[in-house]
Design an enzyme around this catalytic site. Structure first.
Site, PDB file in Angstrom:
ATOM      1  N   GLY A  33      40.125  52.430  89.729  1.00  0.00           N
ATOM      2  CA  GLY A  33      40.588  52.906  88.429  1.00  0.00           C
ATOM      3  C   GLY A  33      42.046  53.311  88.443  1.00  0.00           C
ATOM      4  N   SER A  34      42.553  53.657  87.279  1.00  0.00           N
ATOM      5  CA  SER A  34      43.981  53.940  87.132  1.00  0.00           C
ATOM      6  C   SER A  34      44.422  55.173  87.909  1.00  0.00           C
ATOM      7  CB  SER A  34      44.321  54.117  85.643  1.00  0.00           C
ATOM      8  OG  SER A  34      43.515  55.130  85.060  1.00  0.00           O
ATOM      9  N   GLY A  86      38.292  58.652  90.821  1.00  0.00           N
ATOM     10  CA  GLY A  86      38.472  59.298  89.532  1.00  0.00           C
ATOM     11  C   GLY A  86      37.155  59.443  88.800  1.00  0.00           C
ATOM     12  N   ALA A  87      37.226  59.755  87.511  1.00  0.00           N
ATOM     13  CA  ALA A  87      36.031  59.863  86.670  1.00  0.00           C
ATOM     14  C   ALA A  87      36.431  59.661  85.218  1.00  0.00           C
ATOM     15  CB  ALA A  87      35.356  61.220  86.847  1.00  0.00           C
ATOM     16  N   LYS A  98      31.010  57.813  85.384  1.00  0.00           N
ATOM     17  CA  LYS A  98      31.947  56.871  85.968  1.00  0.00           C
ATOM     18  C   LYS A  98      31.534  55.453  85.594  1.00  0.00           C
ATOM     19  CE  LYS A  98      33.107  57.409  90.239  1.00  0.00           C
ATOM     20  NZ  LYS A  98      34.495  57.063  89.803  1.00  0.00           N
ATOM     21  N   GLY A 101      35.730  51.303  84.814  1.00  0.00           N
ATOM     22  CA  GLY A 101      36.340  50.142  85.465  1.00  0.00           C
ATOM     23  C   GLY A 101      35.334  49.131  85.967  1.00  0.00           C
ATOM     24  N   GLU A 107      30.752  52.487  93.669  1.00  0.00           N
ATOM     25  CA  GLU A 107      31.282  53.856  93.706  1.00  0.00           C
ATOM     26  C   GLU A 107      30.183  54.852  94.062  1.00  0.00           C
ATOM     27  OE1 GLU A 107      34.890  53.333  90.414  1.00  0.00           O
ATOM     28  OE2 GLU A 107      32.943  54.111  89.790  1.00  0.00           O
TER      29      GLU A 107
END
Length: 225
Positions: A33-34, A86-87, A98, A101, A107
């Site tokens: 993810g970003s 991330g989340a 989550k 993405g 994950e």
């Protein structure tokens, strides 16, 4: 700060937190993810010396290539020392949504295989009652419509994520308006549906540490043990 700046600050703080514990025996888990991409940027710049990294997606593997870190598969290692990801949403109980993405299954496998799970977020991701962000569910193609009908019976609005196939070769349903009063129970209920591979609720394996960036500060939240 704009949202990207906050994501970058959270990722930098996470890197500084894990850096002292990294050594030649460390297996690092890397999410997708970003926000996680900013963490990968720190790894690429630092050129740390660790045993290897296990990534939750092909995209993260590609981003990690310039780091000099050996990319390994989970089957090659005994476990993961620390997993950073991330989340899309988090609450005060460290439960997460989550999968925005599309890497939710891998994950969750990596998080479950890790000794410590550090979640890096900006403050816009906080939501005490999870579910404002559509809940992703990875499904077998043959079961997509049948699962969608069951989700509608539960009050959700399932939307097929068009033109997207996960790294596992499956499809995703994004469920809007799902009532998530008890995330732990809903996580089990969804995964018991025939054809569901995994869902994006992280309630059985929550984050251990949440590093949250706000406009003015970096907050490190640690779950009581």
């Amino acid at each position: 700060m704009n949202q990207d700046e906050k994501k970058k600050k959270a990722a930098e703080a996470a890197f500084l937190r894990v850096l002292p514990s990294l050594n030649k025996e460390t297996i690092l888990g890397i999410g997708t993810g970003s926000t996680t991409n900013f963490f990968i940027e720190e790894l690429n710049k630092a050129k740390v010396s660790i045993k290897g990294a296990v990534c939750s997606s092909e995209a993260s593997k590609a981003n990690l290539e310039s780091s000099g870190i050996k990319v390994m598969e989970l089957n090659e290692v005994y476990g993961i020392d620390v997993y950073v990801d991330g989340a899309d949403e988090f609450n005060s109980r460290f439960e997460l949504i989550k999968g925005g993405g599309g890497a939710l299954t891998r994950e969750k496998i990596l998080a479950n295989s890790s000794k410590q799970f550090i979640c890096i977020v900006d403050d816009t991701k906080f939501c005490e009652l999870l579910g404002k962000f559509p809940l992703p569910i990875e499904v077998l193609e043959v079961a997509r419509s049948a699962i969608s009908r069951e989700l509608m019976k539960m009050g959700g609005k399932p939307v097929y994520r068009q033109n997207f196939i996960t790294d596992n070769g499956h499809q995703i349903i994004d469920v809007h308006n799902m009532k998530i009063d008890i995330p732990y129970e809903l996580e089990s209920t969804l995964n018991n549906m025939p054809g569901v591979i995994e869902n994006g609720l992280f309630a059985k394996r929550t984050a251990d540490i949440i590093i949250q960036a706000t406009n003015s500060d970096i907050l490190t939240l640690e779950k009581d043990t």
